[in-house]
Write a protein that holds these residues in place. Structure first.
Motif, PDB file in Angstrom:
ATOM      1  N   PHE A 267      81.128 -27.629  99.811  1.00  0.00           N
ATOM      2  CA  PHE A 267      82.269 -28.526 100.005  1.00  0.00           C
ATOM      3  C   PHE A 267      81.832 -29.985 100.141  1.00  0.00           C
ATOM      4  O   PHE A 267      82.572 -30.895  99.774  1.00  0.00           O
ATOM      5  CB  PHE A 267      83.085 -28.078 101.225  1.00  0.00           C
ATOM      6  N   HIS A 268      80.622 -30.191 100.656  1.00  0.00           N
ATOM      7  CA  HIS A 268      80.111 -31.568 100.703  1.00  0.00           C
ATOM      8  C   HIS A 268      79.858 -32.084  99.288  1.00  0.00           C
ATOM      9  O   HIS A 268      80.113 -33.263  98.995  1.00  0.00           O
ATOM     10  CB  HIS A 268      78.822 -31.634 101.520  1.00  0.00           C
ATOM     11  N   LEU A 269      79.392 -31.218  98.402  1.00  0.00           N
ATOM     12  CA  LEU A 269      79.171 -31.620  97.013  1.00  0.00           C
ATOM     13  C   LEU A 269      80.496 -31.919  96.314  1.00  0.00           C
ATOM     14  O   LEU A 269      80.574 -32.847  95.501  1.00  0.00           O
ATOM     15  CB  LEU A 269      78.398 -30.538  96.261  1.00  0.00           C
ATOM     16  N   LEU A 270      81.523 -31.150  96.609  1.00  0.00           N
ATOM     17  CA  LEU A 270      82.851 -31.441  96.059  1.00  0.00           C
ATOM     18  C   LEU A 270      83.345 -32.801  96.541  1.00  0.00           C
ATOM     19  O   LEU A 270      83.943 -33.572  95.772  1.00  0.00           O
ATOM     20  CB  LEU A 270      83.839 -30.343  96.466  1.00  0.00           C
ATOM     21  N   TYR A 271      83.086 -33.109  97.791  1.00  0.00           N
ATOM     22  CA  TYR A 271      83.417 -34.422  98.350  1.00  0.00           C
ATOM     23  C   TYR A 271      82.634 -35.525  97.630  1.00  0.00           C
ATOM     24  O   TYR A 271      83.171 -36.604  97.334  1.00  0.00           O
ATOM     25  CB  TYR A 271      83.111 -34.413  99.849  1.00  0.00           C
ATOM     26  N   CYS A 272      81.365 -35.232  97.324  1.00  0.00           N
ATOM     27  CA  CYS A 272      80.510 -36.214  96.651  1.00  0.00           C
ATOM     28  C   CYS A 272      81.021 -36.550  95.250  1.00  0.00           C
ATOM     29  O   CYS A 272      80.868 -37.700  94.795  1.00  0.00           O
ATOM     30  CB  CYS A 272      79.076 -35.686  96.552  1.00  0.00           C
ATOM     31  N   ILE A 273      81.604 -35.594  94.569  1.00  0.00           N
ATOM     32  CA  ILE A 273      82.106 -35.845  93.216  1.00  0.00           C
ATOM     33  C   ILE A 273      83.111 -36.993  93.229  1.00  0.00           C
ATOM     34  O   ILE A 273      83.047 -37.920  92.414  1.00  0.00           O
ATOM     35  CB  ILE A 273      82.742 -34.574  92.621  1.00  0.00           C
ATOM     36  N   GLU A 274      84.059 -36.939  94.147  1.00  0.00           N
ATOM     37  CA  GLU A 274      85.084 -37.981  94.219  1.00  0.00           C
ATOM     38  C   GLU A 274      84.495 -39.320  94.635  1.00  0.00           C
ATOM     39  O   GLU A 274      84.872 -40.371  94.106  1.00  0.00           O
ATOM     40  CB  GLU A 274      86.184 -37.560  95.197  1.00  0.00           C
ATOM     41  N   ILE A 276      81.397 -40.352  94.175  1.00  0.00           N
ATOM     42  CA  ILE A 276      80.585 -40.847  93.057  1.00  0.00           C
ATOM     43  C   ILE A 276      81.483 -41.417  91.964  1.00  0.00           C
ATOM     44  O   ILE A 276      81.209 -42.487  91.402  1.00  0.00           O
ATOM     45  CB  ILE A 276      79.691 -39.711  92.510  1.00  0.00           C
ATOM     46  N   LYS A 277      82.556 -40.721  91.675  1.00  0.00           N
ATOM     47  CA  LYS A 277      83.503 -41.184  90.659  1.00  0.00           C
ATOM     48  C   LYS A 277      84.050 -42.569  91.024  1.00  0.00           C
ATOM     49  O   LYS A 277      84.104 -43.469  90.179  1.00  0.00           O
ATOM     50  CB  LYS A 277      84.642 -40.177  90.542  1.00  0.00           C
ATOM     51  N   ASP A 278      84.425 -42.751  92.286  1.00  0.00           N
ATOM     52  CA  ASP A 278      84.965 -44.037  92.735  1.00  0.00           C
ATOM     53  C   ASP A 278      83.902 -45.132  92.714  1.00  0.00           C
ATOM     54  O   ASP A 278      84.177 -46.274  92.312  1.00  0.00           O
ATOM     55  CB  ASP A 278      85.543 -43.902  94.147  1.00  0.00           C
ATOM     56  N   TYR A 279      82.685 -44.804  93.155  1.00  0.00           N
ATOM     57  CA  TYR A 279      81.612 -45.804  93.203  1.00  0.00           C
ATOM     58  C   TYR A 279      81.298 -46.307  91.796  1.00  0.00           C
ATOM     59  O   TYR A 279      81.165 -47.518  91.566  1.00  0.00           O
ATOM     60  CB  TYR A 279      80.354 -45.220  93.838  1.00  0.00           C
TER      61      TYR A 279
END
Length: 397
Positions: A267-274, A276-279
């Motif tokens: 779930f932390h990796l799923l959080y990272c996707i968003e 990273i996308k925004d950054y």
């Protein structure tokens, strides 16, 4: 931009550095027409280039544009040899500075940090995160859509300029001169006055996101230039630190625009996707490729840099092995109706050894042996022999 006259000492240093850049540029390029043409009167050409540079009159020459199909379809801009010398000059100046700023695990265009390093580091990440495959951990692999064609040149130049200005007291070269060359290289549009090699049909099937002709104003770097590879790392350097520090990903590695995150919490990796996308969108004007998001348990493995990393083993990808088969078939056509020339023999050795060099890093001995014995034309054995147990071809005298 304000230009400053060089001192006699700086002038001599530029000339010495330019000669070194020339010797670096001609490695493995001495048989190309541009390199031979430059080498014929290389001292005269280098002094002329030196005069252009120190007087701030240097201008890039037209590039040669063509499309390659292997390993994937790409648009390549080959710079004039004189410009390649300038690229090596800039690389030799900038690389030592940015090496200190890059994270350890960015693998492209760095000494000792090639594809094999990247593959084995990802394998190390998985083993470490899973406590040697005893605990749960997950692999997230991401990709940036049309990376080189999407790089904002103004933002790239600002990043380079800011870093150099912050370290201007430690530089061993003339800052104004290097900033001038950076402007000429970064803001040069290789699509203008380029020489097209090949047919229009070669561009069919190439996505617009992979062509400089479609990238728009002030965007995109040509694939094929040494500086583009270095600039690609510079552009994503802040992003690398963001992933490791802000997102808390210890097990992270990147090769150009392909990057892998390994973490025990899915779930932390799923959080990272968003995040990273925004950054990427907000800070670098880049887009995360929506169709190249891979998130799996470590037991499923991951395909990275032409290899498949699985628990306890690493395989070469089917594409790599298939390309080797095609390369052998192409070489067989050479000897089908005539005796190969010296150039054709050298090309045979280079082509086959490049694949053998890749495959010998994995458990592929039986595959290499079977492929060569069953598919290589018997005529080639008159001109070449194998050494090291199906590891390398050498030409007979």
């Amino acid at each position: 931009m304000q230009t400053a006259l060089l001192t006699y000492k700086e002038d001599d240093l530029v000339l010495n550095d330019l000669f070194q850049a020339y010797f670096d540029a001609r490695k493995n390029k001495r048989n190309t027409i541009n390199a031979l043409k430059f080498e014929k009167h290389f001292e005269h050409n280098l002094f002329a280039l030196h005069d252009e540079i120190i007087s701030f009159r240097y201008e890039p020459q037209p590039s040669i544009c063509f499309v390659v199909d292997k390993p994937v379809k790409r648009e390549i801009f080959a710079a004039d040899f004189k410009d390649r010398v300038v690229h090596h000059l800039l690389f030799n100046y900038l690389s030592p500075i940015f090496e200190k700023l890059f994270i350890y695990d960015s693998y492209s265009c760095r000494k000792g940090k090639g594809t094999h390093c990247g593959i084995h580091r990802i394998d190390h990440f998985i083993r470490s995160c899973s406590d040697n495959y005893k605990k749960y951990c997950y692999i997230l692999k991401l990709d940036i859509k049309g990376y080189f064609m999407s790089i904002n040149r103004n933002l790239l130049y600002e990043k380079l300029q800011l870093t150099l200005l912050n370290q201007k007291n430690q530089l061993h070269f003339n800052l104004s001169l290097v900033l001038f060359l950076l402007q000429k290289v970064i803001f040069n549009d290789p699509t203008e006055n380029c020489i097209i090699r090949g047919r229009k049909a070669d561009w069919e099937g190439l996505p617009a996101s992979k062509s400089l002709f479609c990238s728009g104003k002030e965007r995109g770097l040509p694939i094929g230039n040494l500086t583009s590879q270095l600039f690609g790392n510079v552009y994503l350097n802040d992003f690398d630190h963001f992933v490791k520090k802000e997102l808390g990903i210890s097990y992270y590695g990147r090769y150009v625009d392909d990057f892998v995150l390994v973490h025990p919490d899915k779930f932390h990796l799923l959080y990272c996707i968003e995040k990273i996308k925004d950054y990427l969108k907000d800070n670098l004007m880049l887009t995360l490729h929506p169709k190249k998001i891979y998130l799996q348990h470590f037991s499923k493995g991951v395909k990275f840099l032409g290899a498949i990393v699985l628990p306890y083993r690493i395989y070469a990808s089917n594409r790599t092995m298939g390309n080797f088969y095609n390369a052998i078939e192409n070489q067989n056509r050479v000897v089908r109706d005539h005796k190969p020339s010296i150039e054709e023999k050298s090309a045979f050795r280079s082509s086959t050894n490049s694949y053998l060099g890749i495959l010998k890093h994995y458990k592929t001995y039986k595959f290499r042996k079977r492929l060569i014995k069953d598919n290589l034309s018997a005529w080639w054995w008159n001109y070449a022999f194998l050494t090291g147990g199906y590891a390398k071809f050498e030409l007979k005298n």
